[in-house]
Design a protein around this motif. Structure first.
Motif, short mmCIF file in Angstrom:
data_model
loop_
_atom_site.label_atom_id
_atom_site.label_comp_id
_atom_site.label_asym_id
_atom_site.label_seq_id
_atom_site.Cartn_x
_atom_site.Cartn_y
_atom_site.Cartn_z
N GLY A 71 0.82 -1.21 0.00
CA GLY A 71 0.00 0.00 0.00
C GLY A 71 0.85 1.26 0.00
N GLU A 72 1.93 1.25 0.77
CA GLU A 72 2.82 2.41 0.80
C GLU A 72 3.54 2.58 -0.53
OE1 GLU A 72 5.48 2.32 4.08
OE2 GLU A 72 3.89 2.62 5.58
N LEU A 73 3.86 1.46 -1.17
CA LEU A 73 4.49 1.56 -2.49
C LEU A 73 3.57 2.28 -3.47
CD1 LEU A 73 6.20 -1.93 -2.96
CD2 LEU A 73 7.30 0.30 -3.24
N TYR A 74 2.28 1.94 -3.43
CA TYR A 74 1.32 2.61 -4.31
C TYR A 74 1.24 4.11 -3.99
CZ TYR A 74 -0.79 -1.32 -6.83
OH TYR A 74 -1.02 -2.37 -7.69
N VAL A 75 1.21 4.43 -2.71
CA VAL A 75 1.14 5.84 -2.30
C VAL A 75 2.37 6.60 -2.80
CG1 VAL A 75 1.22 7.43 -0.33
CG2 VAL A 75 -0.31 5.45 -0.28
N ARG A 184 -4.28 -2.68 -12.78
CA ARG A 184 -5.11 -3.90 -12.80
C ARG A 184 -4.94 -4.70 -11.52
NH1 ARG A 184 -3.05 -4.07 -18.13
NH2 ARG A 184 -1.53 -5.66 -17.50
N GLN A 185 -3.70 -4.83 -11.07
CA GLN A 185 -3.44 -5.61 -9.86
C GLN A 185 -4.02 -4.94 -8.62
OE1 GLN A 185 -2.25 -8.62 -9.73
NE2 GLN A 185 -1.73 -8.74 -11.90
N ALA A 186 -4.04 -3.61 -8.62
CA ALA A 186 -4.61 -2.88 -7.49
C ALA A 186 -6.10 -3.16 -7.35
CB ALA A 186 -4.37 -1.38 -7.66
N ILE A 187 -6.78 -3.33 -8.48
CA ILE A 187 -8.22 -3.67 -8.44
C ILE A 187 -8.41 -5.03 -7.79
CG2 ILE A 187 -10.24 -4.18 -9.86
CD1 ILE A 187 -9.16 -2.15 -11.90
N LYS A 188 -7.58 -5.99 -8.19
CA LYS A 188 -7.66 -7.33 -7.60
C LYS A 188 -7.35 -7.29 -6.10
CE LYS A 188 -6.37 -9.80 -11.84
NZ LYS A 188 -5.38 -10.73 -12.46
N LEU A 189 -6.38 -6.45 -5.73
CA LEU A 189 -6.01 -6.32 -4.32
C LEU A 189 -7.18 -5.78 -3.51
CD1 LEU A 189 -3.95 -6.38 -2.03
CD2 LEU A 189 -3.17 -4.12 -2.76
N LYS A 190 -7.83 -4.77 -4.03
CA LYS A 190 -8.97 -4.17 -3.35
C LYS A 190 -10.08 -5.22 -3.14
CE LYS A 190 -12.20 -0.29 -3.71
NZ LYS A 190 -13.47 -1.05 -3.76
N ASP A 191 -10.34 -6.02 -4.17
CA ASP A 191 -11.39 -7.03 -4.09
C ASP A 191 -11.04 -8.14 -3.09
OD1 ASP A 191 -12.87 -5.65 -5.93
OD2 ASP A 191 -12.24 -6.87 -7.64
N ILE A 192 -9.81 -8.63 -3.14
CA ILE A 192 -9.43 -9.74 -2.26
C ILE A 192 -9.35 -9.30 -0.82
CG2 ILE A 192 -6.92 -9.51 -2.33
CD1 ILE A 192 -8.93 -12.78 -2.51
N ARG A 193 -9.04 -8.04 -0.58
CA ARG A 193 -9.06 -7.52 0.79
C ARG A 193 -10.45 -7.69 1.38
NH1 ARG A 193 -5.93 -1.68 0.40
NH2 ARG A 193 -3.80 -2.43 0.79
N GLU A 194 -11.45 -7.36 0.63
CA GLU A 194 -12.84 -7.49 1.10
C GLU A 194 -13.20 -8.95 1.31
OE1 GLU A 194 -14.43 -3.48 -1.22
OE2 GLU A 194 -15.02 -5.46 -1.92
N ASP A 195 -12.77 -9.83 0.39
CA ASP A 195 -13.10 -11.25 0.49
C ASP A 195 -12.49 -11.87 1.74
OD1 ASP A 195 -13.04 -12.01 -3.06
OD2 ASP A 195 -14.60 -11.19 -1.78
#
Length: 204
Positions: A71-75, A184-195
């Motif tokens: 997350g910090e890398l993205y920021v 694209r990978q950030a979208i997957k990360l957001k979804d899997i966090r919720e799952d």
């Protein structure tokens, strides 16, 4: 017809009462043993549950550390691409830290052809220490997953493996500084966090 004498009736009555008493004692012993077995079973499962929670917490702590690093890398990447100090990866506290959804939108709108030459290389070099630290944490997470697999259960283990795979792919995308792949990978990360959070709420 033969009639019982008083003594015979008394003996029969005593035998009946003794038999009833023996049955009562037998039932009481049976119930007590079942109750003790139930209590022992409950105590065992209580201890197993405590141990399971401890192992799951151990794994989740390492996974959460890795997730925070990514997350910090993205920021830091977004701040650099928005014109932050090219020689610093420190978070700019003058503005609100962007949410992952904001970073997804930002990266999705990037036009690679409009980026300055060498910008990707500059970002990769500047973020290299963080990328390396994140990859080191990936090894820790993998080892923790294997060590705690027995206690996690199939469903949570599989979710964590998917989470692990997404985080690994993100780290590789940072290594190549592929902005579209990172989006694209950030979208997957957001979804899997919720799952995974949903799965954790189901743990008893």
């Amino acid at each position: 017809m033969y009639s019982l004498t008083f003594n015979e009736e008394l003996i029969l009555m005593l035998i009946d009462k003794a038999a009833i008493g023996l049955v009562g004692v037998g039932v009481w012993i049976f119930v007590q043993r079942k109750l003790e077995a139930y209590k022992a079973h409950q105590a065992l499962w209580t201890e197993i549950s405590k141990e399971r929670v401890k192992h799951i917490a151990s794994e989740w702590n390492e996974m959460n550390k890795w997730d925070a690093m990514v997350g910090e890398l993205y920021v830091h990447l977004q701040q650099r691409l928005e014109g932050g100090d090219p020689n610093s990866t420190a978070i700019d506290h003058k503005r609100a830290t962007p949410e992952l959804s904001e970073t997804i939108e930002f990266l999705s709108q990037l036009k690679p052809e409009k980026l300055s030459a060498g910008l990707a290389d500059e970002c990769r070099q500047a973020l290299a220490p963080e990328i390396e630290k994140s990859m080191q944490q990936s090894v820790v997470v993998s080892e923790a997953l294997q060590a705690n697999r027995f206690w996690m259960g199939k469903e949570l283990y599989e979710h964590c493996r998917i989470f692990q795979s997404i985080l690994s792919n993100i780290c590789r995308s940072f290594g190549t500084m592929d902005f579209k792949s990172l989006a694209r990978q950030a979208i997957k990360l957001k979804d899997i966090r919720e799952d995974v959070l949903t799965t954790l709420n189901q743990i008893k």
